[in-house]
Scaffold this motif. Structure first.
Motif, PDB file in Angstrom:
ATOM      1  N   ALA A   1      -0.212  34.172 102.407  1.00  0.00           N
ATOM      2  CA  ALA A   1      -1.020  33.177 103.124  1.00  0.00           C
ATOM      3  C   ALA A   1      -2.117  32.640 102.214  1.00  0.00           C
ATOM      4  O   ALA A   1      -2.412  31.440 102.189  1.00  0.00           O
ATOM      5  CB  ALA A   1      -1.637  33.809 104.374  1.00  0.00           C
ATOM      6  N   ARG A   2      -2.697  33.518 101.440  1.00  0.00           N
ATOM      7  CA  ARG A   2      -3.754  33.142 100.499  1.00  0.00           C
ATOM      8  C   ARG A   2      -3.222  32.133  99.474  1.00  0.00           C
ATOM      9  O   ARG A   2      -3.890  31.158  99.124  1.00  0.00           O
ATOM     10  CB  ARG A   2      -4.222  34.432  99.805  1.00  0.00           C
ATOM     11  N   GLY A   3      -2.010  32.405  98.990  1.00  0.00           N
ATOM     12  CA  GLY A   3      -1.388  31.509  98.005  1.00  0.00           C
ATOM     13  C   GLY A   3      -1.160  30.120  98.575  1.00  0.00           C
ATOM     14  O   GLY A   3      -1.373  29.109  97.884  1.00  0.00           O
ATOM     15  N   LEU A   4      -0.733  30.051  99.835  1.00  0.00           N
ATOM     16  CA  LEU A   4      -0.494  28.748 100.479  1.00  0.00           C
ATOM     17  C   LEU A   4      -1.795  27.958 100.616  1.00  0.00           C
ATOM     18  O   LEU A   4      -1.826  26.743 100.408  1.00  0.00           O
ATOM     19  CB  LEU A   4       0.146  28.944 101.862  1.00  0.00           C
ATOM     20  N   VAL A   5      -2.879  28.664 100.984  1.00  0.00           N
ATOM     21  CA  VAL A   5      -4.175  27.978 101.121  1.00  0.00           C
ATOM     22  C   VAL A   5      -4.652  27.492  99.761  1.00  0.00           C
ATOM     23  O   VAL A   5      -5.082  26.349  99.600  1.00  0.00           O
ATOM     24  CB  VAL A   5      -5.227  28.903 101.784  1.00  0.00           C
ATOM     25  N   ARG A   6      -4.534  28.349  98.738  1.00  0.00           N
ATOM     26  CA  ARG A   6      -4.987  27.966  97.387  1.00  0.00           C
ATOM     27  C   ARG A   6      -4.258  26.723  96.879  1.00  0.00           C
ATOM     28  O   ARG A   6      -4.821  25.905  96.158  1.00  0.00           O
ATOM     29  CB  ARG A   6      -4.759  29.103  96.387  1.00  0.00           C
ATOM     30  N   SER A   7      -3.000  26.605  97.255  1.00  0.00           N
ATOM     31  CA  SER A   7      -2.229  25.440  96.782  1.00  0.00           C
ATOM     32  C   SER A   7      -2.379  24.243  97.718  1.00  0.00           C
ATOM     33  O   SER A   7      -1.767  23.196  97.516  1.00  0.00           O
ATOM     34  CB  SER A   7      -0.745  25.814  96.636  1.00  0.00           C
ATOM     35  N   GLY A   8      -3.186  24.416  98.792  1.00  0.00           N
ATOM     36  CA  GLY A   8      -3.436  23.310  99.721  1.00  0.00           C
ATOM     37  C   GLY A   8      -2.218  22.920 100.544  1.00  0.00           C
ATOM     38  O   GLY A   8      -2.095  21.773 100.985  1.00  0.00           O
ATOM     39  N   ASN A   9      -1.304  23.873 100.778  1.00  0.00           N
ATOM     40  CA  ASN A   9      -0.042  23.563 101.463  1.00  0.00           C
ATOM     41  C   ASN A   9      -0.221  23.651 102.991  1.00  0.00           C
ATOM     42  O   ASN A   9       0.151  24.636 103.631  1.00  0.00           O
ATOM     43  CB  ASN A   9       1.051  24.524 100.981  1.00  0.00           C
ATOM     44  N   TYR A  10      -0.780  22.599 103.557  1.00  0.00           N
ATOM     45  CA  TYR A  10      -1.077  22.569 104.995  1.00  0.00           C
ATOM     46  C   TYR A  10       0.208  22.648 105.832  1.00  0.00           C
ATOM     47  O   TYR A  10       0.266  23.371 106.833  1.00  0.00           O
ATOM     48  CB  TYR A  10      -1.844  21.289 105.332  1.00  0.00           C
ATOM     49  N   ASP A  11       1.238  21.922 105.425  1.00  0.00           N
ATOM     50  CA  ASP A  11       2.486  21.875 106.206  1.00  0.00           C
ATOM     51  C   ASP A  11       3.128  23.255 106.325  1.00  0.00           C
ATOM     52  O   ASP A  11       3.580  23.645 107.402  1.00  0.00           O
ATOM     53  CB  ASP A  11       3.482  20.888 105.571  1.00  0.00           C
ATOM     54  N   ALA A  12       3.164  23.984 105.210  1.00  0.00           N
ATOM     55  CA  ALA A  12       3.755  25.335 105.236  1.00  0.00           C
ATOM     56  C   ALA A  12       2.927  26.274 106.114  1.00  0.00           C
ATOM     57  O   ALA A  12       3.481  27.086 106.860  1.00  0.00           O
ATOM     58  CB  ALA A  12       3.852  25.893 103.818  1.00  0.00           C
ATOM     59  N   LEU A  13       1.601  26.149 106.042  1.00  0.00           N
ATOM     60  CA  LEU A  13       0.734  26.987 106.887  1.00  0.00           C
ATOM     61  C   LEU A  13       1.000  26.711 108.361  1.00  0.00           C
ATOM     62  O   LEU A  13       1.083  27.633 109.179  1.00  0.00           O
ATOM     63  CB  LEU A  13      -0.739  26.703 106.582  1.00  0.00           C
ATOM     64  N   GLU A  14       1.130  25.433 108.699  1.00  0.00           N
ATOM     65  CA  GLU A  14       1.364  25.046 110.095  1.00  0.00           C
ATOM     66  C   GLU A  14       2.710  25.570 110.581  1.00  0.00           C
ATOM     67  O   GLU A  14       2.859  26.002 111.728  1.00  0.00           O
ATOM     68  CB  GLU A  14       1.304  23.516 110.206  1.00  0.00           C
ATOM     69  N   LEU A  15       3.685  25.560 109.688  1.00  0.00           N
ATOM     70  CA  LEU A  15       5.035  26.015 110.023  1.00  0.00           C
ATOM     71  C   LEU A  15       5.077  27.536 110.219  1.00  0.00           C
ATOM     72  O   LEU A  15       5.708  28.042 111.156  1.00  0.00           O
ATOM     73  CB  LEU A  15       5.993  25.610 108.885  1.00  0.00           C
ATOM     74  N   LEU A  16       4.371  28.271 109.347  1.00  0.00           N
ATOM     75  CA  LEU A  16       4.485  29.728 109.327  1.00  0.00           C
ATOM     76  C   LEU A  16       3.455  30.453 110.201  1.00  0.00           C
ATOM     77  O   LEU A  16       3.672  31.584 110.621  1.00  0.00           O
ATOM     78  CB  LEU A  16       4.348  30.241 107.883  1.00  0.00           C
TER      79      LEU A  16
END
Length: 662
Positions: A362-377
């Motif tokens: 989850a930390r990696g997704l936030v660091r890369s600014g991946n909003y779509d993946a965060l919303e999906l997961l």
């Protein structure tokens, strides 16, 4: 020259309250305007630096001379600001003394070892933390001048450009020489007030041992803790997107202009058949369990929007220095009833916990600014960001964190102080205190996830709520009813716990008697290794470590139930100076928490050769070389201080590449 009393007035465009002194003194436009000082308590001099005057050479030399004790009220401010001033002058701060091996992160600051803080002195005697508050309580002849706030606003912070002031963004002395003369008088008076406080408190000097602790604390503040600014910036951006999205969803579902408005939301809920007096966290959570699905959807969204813990990311952004380290987060003697630390700026003391199994992902997704993946997961982005707050603290330069904390420190100290043998045996044998407590209370074996395992929860809540004289109200405040206990079970639970812990119950009332006898008869009393003295308008409680807790102007009074109680003056729940009442169990709590603080401080001193970057309650965070042994750190931290013979301590820990709750 033996002592140098100092007070300075400064300018910086950085907001001191939000950002702290370390970042404040780092700003490009930082400047010391006035330097007020007195040598050995003599006549106060004010050096008008803003108008071109210079600090005398012998005073500059004294600032870097460890043989001269520098004193100031809230000395961290003066020390950090003068560090910047001297660095700009090209003066070597020479931090690498043989007796004070500072790490490289601290090298830009004056060695704290020769600094004393009058605010800390006042705090050791239970007095207010503000200069004007102390002056008022002590009845000083020369008190802080009240016009100071308006003068500071005029000269020390940027001003709004207007037609009247010719569009300037800063007020200089020449813009109002009359005010400037008043400002110099204010600066001079602050030094006089500080000297006046020292004279008033001279009968109660701070022991060298406390100053040594203060210096360790200042070193930790100077070192700071690394912050992952990529994560912080992306988290703030993602939170903003998430809030926009959630607000839009709520607007669609409710047709409200502003679904964040408590009033509008209450009206909408009422129109849809749900009357709510409050939209607090507990009330909303309770309503979600019983409301119809269309309303629970709206309330769930509101719950997500109400997550305020993500403000911690903004606090990090505000406080972090140029080298990506946040400094100045720990106020020594911030809780002056016990001498425990208080949090400042980012407030590490109340960080949300993390329970996510895939924290690193989850930390990696936030660091890369991946909003779509965060919303999906992750269905709740604010909660995900909240759980990741701890992980924004990171070791730097290929180091690791070792996080170590004491196991059940207050429960151990309470058992040791009271001599409650069955509890001491539980700690000796390394058993679970909540299971053992439940077993002792209900007379049956209790095992976690085993026989009578359901009783462990009752043991846990009783342990957390009842150790300091708490009753039914304390159980409720600890969430007993939400955990499934019924109203009828609460009083029997209190009775069972007290019956199971007769020595602790006796400790409360032995302390109660000792305090009352001391205050009534003004004689020294002692019980369970705690000593009570009445001296010059103070009640002193001497701890096993030798440190003293102070209660101002104690006397006998009446409690809220009409019974006899000891009262004293202090800062109450309203943050005002007022008369407070206390009794045996409350004094017990003060003593236990103060002893736990002394144990933490002892551990911090024994580990001061390690780079401690932070501490939270009974936990220490060390930034170290990857070869440093976790076991060695825990073993050293768990050593019992020489003054606490028979007290069993245990420290557990873990290693990590970002801070988290293990």
């Amino acid at each position: 020259m033996k002592t140098l009393s100092i007070d300075i007035e400064t300018f910086s465009s950085v907001n001191l309250q939000k950002c702290g002194v370390y970042k404040y003194a780092e700003s490009e436009d930082f400047e010391i305007l006035l330097f007020g000082y007195a040598v050995d308590g003599g006549t106060v001099q004010v050096v008008d630096l803003a108008c071109g005057e210079k600090i005398p050479a012998e005073i500059i030399n004294a600032l870097t001379d460890d043989a001269v004790i520098k004193t100031a009220y809230n000395a961290t401010f003066e020390r950090v600001c003068l560090s910047r001033y001297l660095s700009d002058m090209g003066v070597s701060l020479d931090p690498f003394h043989d007796n004070h091996p500072l790490s490289q992160e601290c090298a830009r600051f004056l060695n704290p070892a020769s600094w004393h803080c009058t605010m800390i002195w006042a705090a050791t005697l239970g007095l207010p933390l503000s200069l004007e508050g102390v002056g008022a309580v002590l009845g000083l002849e020369k008190q802080k001048l009240t016009e100071g706030k308006s003068l500071i606003k005029y000269f020390c912070v940027p001003c709004a450009p207007t037609k009247v002031n010719g569009g300037r963004t800063r007020n200089l002395p020449e813009h109002d020489m009359e005010k400037w003369q008043q400002f110099k008088a204010y600066n001079l008076r602050d030094v006089e007030t500080e000297i006046g406080i020292q004279e008033k408190l001279s009968r109660f000097p701070v022991p060298e041992k406390i100053w040594d602790e203060y210096h360790v604390s200042e070193e930790i503040n100077d070192r700071g803790i690394g912050v992952d600014m990529v994560l912080v910036k992306e988290a703030i951006e993602i939170d903003s997107k998430s809030r926009e999205h959630l607000t839009a969803l709520m607007q669609d579902m409710t047709n409200l202009d502003n679904p964040n408005s408590v009033q509008q939301m209450k009206s909408w809920l009422a129109e849809n058949g749900l009357e709510m007096d409050s939209l607090g966290k507990k009330e909303v959570a309770a309503a979600i369990k019983t409301a119809p699905s269309d309303i629970t959807d709206v309330l769930s969204l509101r719950q997500q929007l109400a997550k305020s813990s993500v403000k911690k990311y903004t606090a990090m952004e505000n406080a972090v220095c140029r080298d990506n380290r946040a400094r100045g987060m720990f106020q020594f003697y911030g809780a002056n009833r016990t001498g425990r630390f208080a949090g400042r700026l980012i407030q590490l003391q109340n960080l949300p916990q993390n329970h996510m199994p895939d924290l690193a992902e989850a930390r990696g997704l936030v660091r890369s600014g991946n909003y779509d993946a965060l919303e999906l997961l992750y269905e709740d982005i604010p909660d995900t960001l909240s759980q990741l707050i701890r992980t924004a603290f990171v070791p730097q330069k290929d180091r690791k964190f070792i996080v170590a904390d004491f196991s059940a420190i207050e429960a151990r100290v309470l058992a040791w102080l009271a001599g409650e043998q069955w509890r001491i045996k539980v700690f000796e044998e390394g058993k679970d205190i909540y299971c053992s407590s439940a077993s002792q209370m209900f007379g049956v074996p209790v095992e976690k996830h085993g026989v009578n395992g359901h009783l462990r929860q009752k043991g846990k809540i009783a342990e957390l709520a009842l150790g300091y004289g708490g009753s039914v109200g304390a159980l409720k405040a600890m969430g007993a009813l939400e955990m499934g206990l019924t109203e009828e079970e609460l009083q029997p639970l209190v009775t069972a716990w007290r019956n199971a812990n007769p020595m602790i119950t006796m400790l409360w009332w032995d302390i109660d008697r000792a305090v009352k006898t001391c205050v009534k008869q003004r004689i020294s009393t002692e019980t369970h290794g705690l000593k009570f003295d009445y001296k010059s308008g103070f009640l002193f409680l001497t701890l096993p470590s030798g440190r003293r807790l102070a209660y101002v102007k104690p006397r006998m009074g009446e409690n809220q139930f009409g019974g006899e109680a000891v009262t004293y003056e202090g800062v109450g729940a309203t943050k005002k100076w007022e008369r407070l009442e206390s009794y045996g169990p409350k004094f017990t709590e003060n003593a236990v928490q103060a002893i736990a603080r002394d144990i933490l401080m002892y551990a911090m001193q024994t580990l001061s050769h390690c780079s401690i970057v932070a501490h939270v309650h009974d936990e220490i965070i060390i930034e170290c070389d990857r070869r440093v042994s976790l076991e060695a750190v825990c073993e050293q931290m768990g050593r019992t201080p020489p003054w606490a013979e028979g007290l069993l301590l245990r420290a557990d820990g873990y290693e990590c590449d970002f801070y988290k709750k293990d």
